[in-house]
Design a protein around this motif. Sequence first.
Motif, mmCIF file in Angstrom:
data_model
loop_
_atom_site.group_PDB
_atom_site.id
_atom_site.type_symbol
_atom_site.label_atom_id
_atom_site.label_comp_id
_atom_site.label_asym_id
_atom_site.label_seq_id
_atom_site.Cartn_x
_atom_site.Cartn_y
_atom_site.Cartn_z
ATOM 1 N N GLN A 121 0.818 -1.208 0.000
ATOM 2 C CA GLN A 121 0.000 0.000 0.000
ATOM 3 C C GLN A 121 0.852 1.259 0.000
ATOM 4 O OE1 GLN A 121 -3.514 0.129 -0.271
ATOM 5 N NE2 GLN A 121 -2.860 2.211 -0.802
ATOM 6 N N ILE A 122 1.954 1.244 0.737
ATOM 7 C CA ILE A 122 2.843 2.409 0.750
ATOM 8 C C ILE A 122 3.379 2.672 -0.659
ATOM 9 C CG2 ILE A 122 5.067 3.299 1.563
ATOM 10 C CD1 ILE A 122 4.527 1.926 4.236
ATOM 11 N N VAL A 123 3.777 1.600 -1.345
ATOM 12 C CA VAL A 123 4.274 1.750 -2.714
ATOM 13 C C VAL A 123 3.174 2.301 -3.617
ATOM 14 C CG1 VAL A 123 5.044 0.476 -4.763
ATOM 15 C CG2 VAL A 123 6.073 0.007 -2.530
ATOM 16 N N ASP A 124 1.953 1.793 -3.461
ATOM 17 C CA ASP A 124 0.834 2.279 -4.265
ATOM 18 C C ASP A 124 0.601 3.772 -4.033
ATOM 19 O OD1 ASP A 124 -1.376 1.480 -6.081
ATOM 20 O OD2 ASP A 124 -2.631 2.206 -4.448
ATOM 21 N N ASP A 125 0.685 4.184 -2.773
ATOM 22 C CA ASP A 125 0.500 5.605 -2.451
ATOM 23 C C ASP A 125 1.640 6.451 -3.006
ATOM 24 O OD1 ASP A 125 -1.791 4.879 -1.123
ATOM 25 O OD2 ASP A 125 -0.902 4.996 0.880
ATOM 26 N N LEU A 126 2.835 5.906 -2.989
ATOM 27 C CA LEU A 126 3.997 6.624 -3.507
ATOM 28 C C LEU A 126 3.903 6.789 -5.024
ATOM 29 C CD1 LEU A 126 6.741 7.838 -2.644
ATOM 30 C CD2 LEU A 126 7.753 5.590 -3.024
ATOM 31 N N LEU A 127 3.504 5.718 -5.700
ATOM 32 C CA LEU A 127 3.420 5.763 -7.159
ATOM 33 C C LEU A 127 2.339 6.721 -7.642
ATOM 34 C CD1 LEU A 127 3.898 1.994 -8.074
ATOM 35 C CD2 LEU A 127 5.508 3.863 -8.459
ATOM 36 N N ASP A 128 1.363 7.006 -6.795
ATOM 37 C CA ASP A 128 0.325 7.959 -7.190
ATOM 38 C C ASP A 128 0.917 9.338 -7.466
ATOM 39 O OD1 ASP A 128 -2.755 8.384 -7.294
ATOM 40 O OD2 ASP A 128 -1.986 10.106 -6.178
ATOM 41 N N TYR A 129 2.049 9.641 -6.845
ATOM 42 C CA TYR A 129 2.698 10.935 -7.057
ATOM 43 C C TYR A 129 3.915 10.841 -7.982
ATOM 44 C CZ TYR A 129 -0.223 13.051 -3.481
ATOM 45 O OH TYR A 129 -1.301 13.528 -2.781
ATOM 46 N N LEU A 175 9.085 -12.121 -4.309
ATOM 47 C CA LEU A 175 7.859 -11.338 -4.433
ATOM 48 C C LEU A 175 7.916 -10.092 -3.557
ATOM 49 C CD1 LEU A 175 4.955 -11.055 -5.501
ATOM 50 C CD2 LEU A 175 4.208 -12.465 -3.564
ATOM 51 N N ALA A 176 8.456 -10.241 -2.356
ATOM 52 C CA ALA A 176 8.600 -9.089 -1.464
ATOM 53 C C ALA A 176 9.501 -8.031 -2.093
ATOM 54 C CB ALA A 176 9.153 -9.538 -0.109
ATOM 55 N N ASP A 177 10.606 -8.463 -2.691
ATOM 56 C CA ASP A 177 11.493 -7.517 -3.366
ATOM 57 C C ASP A 177 10.790 -6.844 -4.545
ATOM 58 O OD1 ASP A 177 13.890 -7.582 -1.892
ATOM 59 O OD2 ASP A 177 14.454 -9.500 -2.784
ATOM 60 N N TYR A 178 9.989 -7.616 -5.261
ATOM 61 C CA TYR A 178 9.318 -7.080 -6.448
ATOM 62 C C TYR A 178 8.352 -5.952 -6.092
ATOM 63 C CZ TYR A 178 6.161 -6.743 -10.414
ATOM 64 O OH TYR A 178 5.409 -6.272 -11.442
ATOM 65 N N VAL A 179 7.707 -6.071 -4.943
ATOM 66 C CA VAL A 179 6.734 -5.051 -4.519
ATOM 67 C C VAL A 179 7.371 -3.663 -4.491
ATOM 68 C CG1 VAL A 179 5.409 -4.237 -2.523
ATOM 69 C CG2 VAL A 179 5.146 -6.590 -3.309
ATOM 70 N N VAL A 180 8.621 -3.605 -4.069
ATOM 71 C CA VAL A 180 9.284 -2.317 -3.964
ATOM 72 C C VAL A 180 10.268 -2.039 -5.096
ATOM 73 C CG1 VAL A 180 9.040 -2.107 -1.459
ATOM 74 C CG2 VAL A 180 11.035 -3.288 -2.394
ATOM 75 N N ASP A 181 10.359 -2.967 -6.037
ATOM 76 C CA ASP A 181 11.352 -2.784 -7.101
ATOM 77 C C ASP A 181 11.118 -1.519 -7.914
ATOM 78 O OD1 ASP A 181 13.589 -3.976 -8.782
ATOM 79 O OD2 ASP A 181 12.024 -3.714 -10.295
ATOM 80 N N ARG A 182 9.855 -1.158 -8.119
ATOM 81 C CA ARG A 182 9.545 0.022 -8.947
ATOM 82 C C ARG A 182 9.942 1.330 -8.295
ATOM 83 N NH1 ARG A 182 3.333 -0.838 -9.864
ATOM 84 N NH2 ARG A 182 3.557 -1.520 -7.698
ATOM 85 N N ILE A 183 10.248 1.316 -7.006
ATOM 86 C CA ILE A 183 10.567 2.583 -6.321
ATOM 87 C C ILE A 183 11.997 2.620 -5.810
ATOM 88 C CG2 ILE A 183 8.181 2.993 -5.649
ATOM 89 C CD1 ILE A 183 9.040 2.026 -2.794
ATOM 90 N N ARG A 184 12.821 1.651 -6.208
ATOM 91 C CA ARG A 184 14.214 1.652 -5.749
ATOM 92 C C ARG A 184 14.958 2.803 -6.393
ATOM 93 N NH1 ARG A 184 15.636 -2.742 -2.755
ATOM 94 N NH2 ARG A 184 14.367 -4.610 -2.975
#
Length: 333
Positions: free
Chosen positions: A217-225, A324-333
Amino acid sequence: MSLDHTTEKPHDALSRHLADGMDAVNLLIRERMASEHAPRIPEVTAHLVEAGGKRLRPLMTLAAADLCGYTGPYAVHLAATVEFIHTATLLHDDVVDESAQRRGRPTANLLWDNKSSVLVGDYLFARSFQLMVETGRLRVLDILANASATISEGEVLQLTAAQDLRTDEGIYLKVVRGKTAALFAAATQVGGVISDAPEEHIQALFDYGDALGIAFQIVDDLLDYGGNSDATGKNIGDDFRERKLTLPVIKAVAQADEEERAFWKRTIEKGDQQDGDLEHALSLLAKHGAMDATRQDALGWVAKAKEALGTLPEHPVRQMLMDLADYVVDRIR
């Protein structure tokens, strides 16, 4: 771990590993979302199912059961249950948020109407409870019923907190634990329960799902911006336009001076948004390092998820869940 475009995505690898189980889940979903008397039910649900999605939650249930050595038929029932609950919440969320787009497609409430979305969501909740009962496991029913109640609590809490500048990170975490992490945690926990796994393994699976759901959810909220609208299926700044106090904004508000706080009060609390306000909001997030701080929080929760998995037995699925855990945050590294 950092993925590139040529690397198989972890959820795809997990889905391939559990292909027979996922085929059975998809078949059961199609069977149980049918209705002889109300054709709108399969129409609405098919619209969501055909929109795609990674099916992470049912995959996590099957993975947890496989990891714990389960060979019976009911992991499929539980995976379908989890997906029904998730789909029902999506239908209800889009009505509450007055959303027009999900996964890059028009929402069901836009194509049909709010009444249809709410009632079909209710139908899916009822179907999910039928599936739970068929397992004959009271503890499973207890876990998923509690998760359903917690999801509703999280959504109601968000209604009161999302546009209140007094909302802090503690309240945000309660909202996220309710609306998102509760189902992630239940999805993995019931996989352990149906397998009669040791209690410490069931707890580890719960902790993994909880931490992964929060990170998600944090990643989803971050990607919104700062995400790609084609990839996320959302328009950049939707949360701002919907006046949602998500973690990046909460962090910026906590450091805001009087002028900045007046801006957030006008745009978020009062809903008086003007041309250029989104760009100004982005500049304030950058000024206070809110995006980077939010990113670090997501990485921290992923580290907790992987730490929980470390207590479970060696198994190919355990590594897939780590990936899978790493993948969740891969887009924001």
